[in-house]
Design a protein around this motif. Structure first.
Motif, mmCIF file in Angstrom:
data_model
loop_
_atom_site.group_PDB
_atom_site.id
_atom_site.type_symbol
_atom_site.label_atom_id
_atom_site.label_comp_id
_atom_site.label_asym_id
_atom_site.label_seq_id
_atom_site.Cartn_x
_atom_site.Cartn_y
_atom_site.Cartn_z
ATOM 1 N N VAL A 43 0.861 -1.182 0.000
ATOM 2 C CA VAL A 43 0.000 0.000 0.000
ATOM 3 C C VAL A 43 0.897 1.231 0.000
ATOM 4 O O VAL A 43 1.678 1.448 0.930
ATOM 5 N N THR A 44 0.800 2.021 -1.053
ATOM 6 C CA THR A 44 1.647 3.207 -1.165
ATOM 7 C C THR A 44 0.964 4.477 -0.675
ATOM 8 O O THR A 44 1.620 5.396 -0.190
ATOM 9 N N VAL A 45 -0.356 4.530 -0.810
ATOM 10 C CA VAL A 45 -1.114 5.719 -0.408
ATOM 11 C C VAL A 45 -2.456 5.266 0.165
ATOM 12 O O VAL A 45 -3.079 4.347 -0.361
ATOM 13 N N VAL A 46 -2.894 5.929 1.247
ATOM 14 C CA VAL A 46 -4.229 5.693 1.793
ATOM 15 C C VAL A 46 -4.956 7.028 1.884
ATOM 16 O O VAL A 46 -4.439 7.994 2.457
ATOM 17 N N HIS A 47 -6.135 7.085 1.299
ATOM 18 C CA HIS A 47 -7.002 8.259 1.413
ATOM 19 C C HIS A 47 -8.155 7.900 2.348
ATOM 20 O O HIS A 47 -8.833 6.890 2.133
ATOM 21 N N PHE A 48 -8.366 8.707 3.382
ATOM 22 C CA PHE A 48 -9.513 8.507 4.257
ATOM 23 C C PHE A 48 -10.468 9.668 4.033
ATOM 24 O O PHE A 48 -10.164 10.825 4.340
ATOM 25 N N VAL B 95 -9.739 -0.315 -3.834
ATOM 26 C CA VAL B 95 -8.329 -0.531 -4.165
ATOM 27 C C VAL B 95 -8.099 -0.085 -5.600
ATOM 28 O O VAL B 95 -8.892 -0.399 -6.494
ATOM 29 N N GLN B 96 -7.015 0.654 -5.817
ATOM 30 C CA GLN B 96 -6.734 1.181 -7.154
ATOM 31 C C GLN B 96 -5.285 0.934 -7.545
ATOM 32 O O GLN B 96 -4.388 0.944 -6.687
ATOM 33 N N VAL B 97 -5.072 0.699 -8.829
ATOM 34 C CA VAL B 97 -3.735 0.669 -9.407
ATOM 35 C C VAL B 97 -3.732 1.664 -10.552
ATOM 36 O O VAL B 97 -4.786 2.139 -10.980
ATOM 37 N N LYS B 98 -2.544 1.981 -11.053
ATOM 38 C CA LYS B 98 -2.486 2.890 -12.195
ATOM 39 C C LYS B 98 -3.211 2.265 -13.380
ATOM 40 O O LYS B 98 -3.361 1.042 -13.463
ATOM 41 N N ASP B 99 -3.692 3.097 -14.276
ATOM 42 C CA ASP B 99 -4.482 2.616 -15.413
ATOM 43 C C ASP B 99 -3.870 1.360 -16.019
ATOM 44 O O ASP B 99 -2.664 1.300 -16.302
ATOM 45 N N GLY B 100 -4.692 0.363 -16.186
ATOM 46 C CA GLY B 100 -4.192 -0.893 -16.728
ATOM 47 C C GLY B 100 -5.279 -1.943 -16.723
ATOM 48 O O GLY B 100 -6.439 -1.663 -16.423
ATOM 49 N N PRO B 101 -4.920 -3.185 -17.018
ATOM 50 C CA PRO B 101 -5.924 -4.241 -17.178
ATOM 51 C C PRO B 101 -6.659 -4.620 -15.889
ATOM 52 O O PRO B 101 -7.717 -5.231 -15.947
ATOM 53 N N ALA B 102 -6.111 -4.255 -14.729
ATOM 54 C CA ALA B 102 -6.763 -4.627 -13.467
ATOM 55 C C ALA B 102 -7.751 -3.575 -12.979
ATOM 56 O O ALA B 102 -8.585 -3.854 -12.108
ATOM 57 N N SER B 103 -7.679 -2.373 -13.532
ATOM 58 C CA SER B 103 -8.449 -1.253 -13.001
ATOM 59 C C SER B 103 -9.947 -1.496 -12.997
ATOM 60 O O SER B 103 -10.640 -1.202 -12.012
ATOM 61 N N GLU B 104 -10.480 -2.035 -14.086
ATOM 62 C CA GLU B 104 -11.927 -2.219 -14.192
ATOM 63 C C GLU B 104 -12.450 -3.206 -13.153
ATOM 64 O O GLU B 104 -13.491 -2.977 -12.521
ATOM 65 N N LYS B 105 -11.712 -4.307 -12.938
ATOM 66 C CA LYS B 105 -12.153 -5.308 -11.979
ATOM 67 C C LYS B 105 -12.045 -4.826 -10.536
ATOM 68 O O LYS B 105 -12.707 -5.351 -9.647
ATOM 69 N N LEU B 106 -11.196 -3.841 -10.309
ATOM 70 C CA LEU B 106 -11.017 -3.301 -8.961
ATOM 71 C C LEU B 106 -11.972 -2.159 -8.657
ATOM 72 O O LEU B 106 -12.060 -1.715 -7.509
ATOM 73 N N PRO C 230 2.399 -1.817 -6.383
ATOM 74 C CA PRO C 230 1.882 -0.690 -5.588
ATOM 75 C C PRO C 230 0.382 -0.495 -5.788
ATOM 76 O O PRO C 230 -0.112 -0.529 -6.916
ATOM 77 N N VAL C 231 -0.338 -0.308 -4.691
ATOM 78 C CA VAL C 231 -1.776 -0.059 -4.766
ATOM 79 C C VAL C 231 -2.124 1.137 -3.891
ATOM 80 O O VAL C 231 -1.445 1.428 -2.897
ATOM 81 N N GLU C 232 -3.161 1.850 -4.297
ATOM 82 C CA GLU C 232 -3.711 2.927 -3.483
ATOM 83 C C GLU C 232 -5.041 2.465 -2.902
ATOM 84 O O GLU C 232 -5.789 1.752 -3.560
ATOM 85 N N VAL C 233 -5.308 2.878 -1.683
ATOM 86 C CA VAL C 233 -6.536 2.463 -1.010
ATOM 87 C C VAL C 233 -7.306 3.707 -0.577
ATOM 88 O O VAL C 233 -6.738 4.619 0.033
ATOM 89 N N THR C 234 -8.584 3.740 -0.905
ATOM 90 C CA THR C 234 -9.466 4.828 -0.468
ATOM 91 C C THR C 234 -10.518 4.249 0.472
ATOM 92 O O THR C 234 -11.245 3.324 0.101
ATOM 93 N N ILE C 235 -10.559 4.784 1.686
ATOM 94 C CA ILE C 235 -11.530 4.353 2.689
ATOM 95 C C ILE C 235 -12.468 5.526 2.949
ATOM 96 O O ILE C 235 -12.012 6.622 3.276
#
Length: 213
Positions: A30-35, A125-136, A83-88
């Protein structure tokens, strides 16, 4: 004079035992957490994460510590981890004093004053634009419920009757257990999101992250 209190804390998203199986052997950090705390959803009851108004970096460290303890084979702080970003988001909060509040006041809290706070959260959970973004993209939701039982007399130490969840005696213990439970639920939400993506897609995400300067 400070009174006596006991608590029960519970979450609708409990850590899995045994831990959930993952779709790949990839590691995540986890590189960044937004609350996010909307102005129309004030906090109620115990602090969300065991501390009042944590900084983004403090919350990131707490979340990573909870994640590595629960899923040491999934989360780590290595540079090679994905690396993933998490927004809570604190999405709702309600407080219920219970029907016996008047009786408690009339008995000078010999009958302890009972209250229940329910807080809803969404985790994304978010990653930079890519193939996983839609499923996340779709967030995971859960609720934490804090039930307290307070008195100016030692009757407040009697365990909260009924309900479910972990018991705590005294405010400090309740704050700690409530924060740990919220973090554990957030970790489980993160794992739920990660499991939506297949192993081949995560390999592509890792390769793409490794190519970035």
């Amino acid at each position: 004079a400070g009174g006596c209190a006991s608590y029960r804390v519970d979450s609708s998203l409990q850590p899995r035992k045994p831990a959930a199986k993952m779709p790949s052997a990839e590691h995540f950090r986890v590189t960044v957490v937004h609350f996010v705390t909307p102005t129309n959803v004030p906090g109620g009851g115990l602090p969300d994460f065991g501390v009042h108004q944590p900084s983004g970096e403090e919350l990131r460290k707490r979340l990573m510590n909870a994640a590595t303890n629960a899923y040491p084979a999934v989360f780590c702080d290595d540079e090679g981890a994905i690396p993933v970003e998490v927004t809570i988001t604190r999405s709702a909060n309600t407080t219920d004093m219970g029907g016996e509040a008047c009786a408690s006041c009339l008995t000078l809290t010999i009958l302890p004053l009972r209250s229940a706070d329910k807080t809803d959260y969404t985790v994304q959970v978010q990653v930079k634009d890519g193939p996983a973004s839609e499923k996340l993209a779709a967030p995971i939701t859960f609720s934490r419920e804090d039930t307290s039982w307070m008195s100016i007399l030692p009757t407040g130490w009697i365990p909260v009757p009924g309900g479910k969840g972990a018991r705590a005696w005294g405010l400090d213990s309740a704050i700690r257990k409530g924060g740990e439970l919220t973090l554990a639920s957030c970790v489980e939400a993160m794992v739920t999101a990660i499991r939506r993506v297949d192993a081949e897609t995560w390999q592509k995400v890792r390769a793409s992250a490794a190519e970035e300067p």
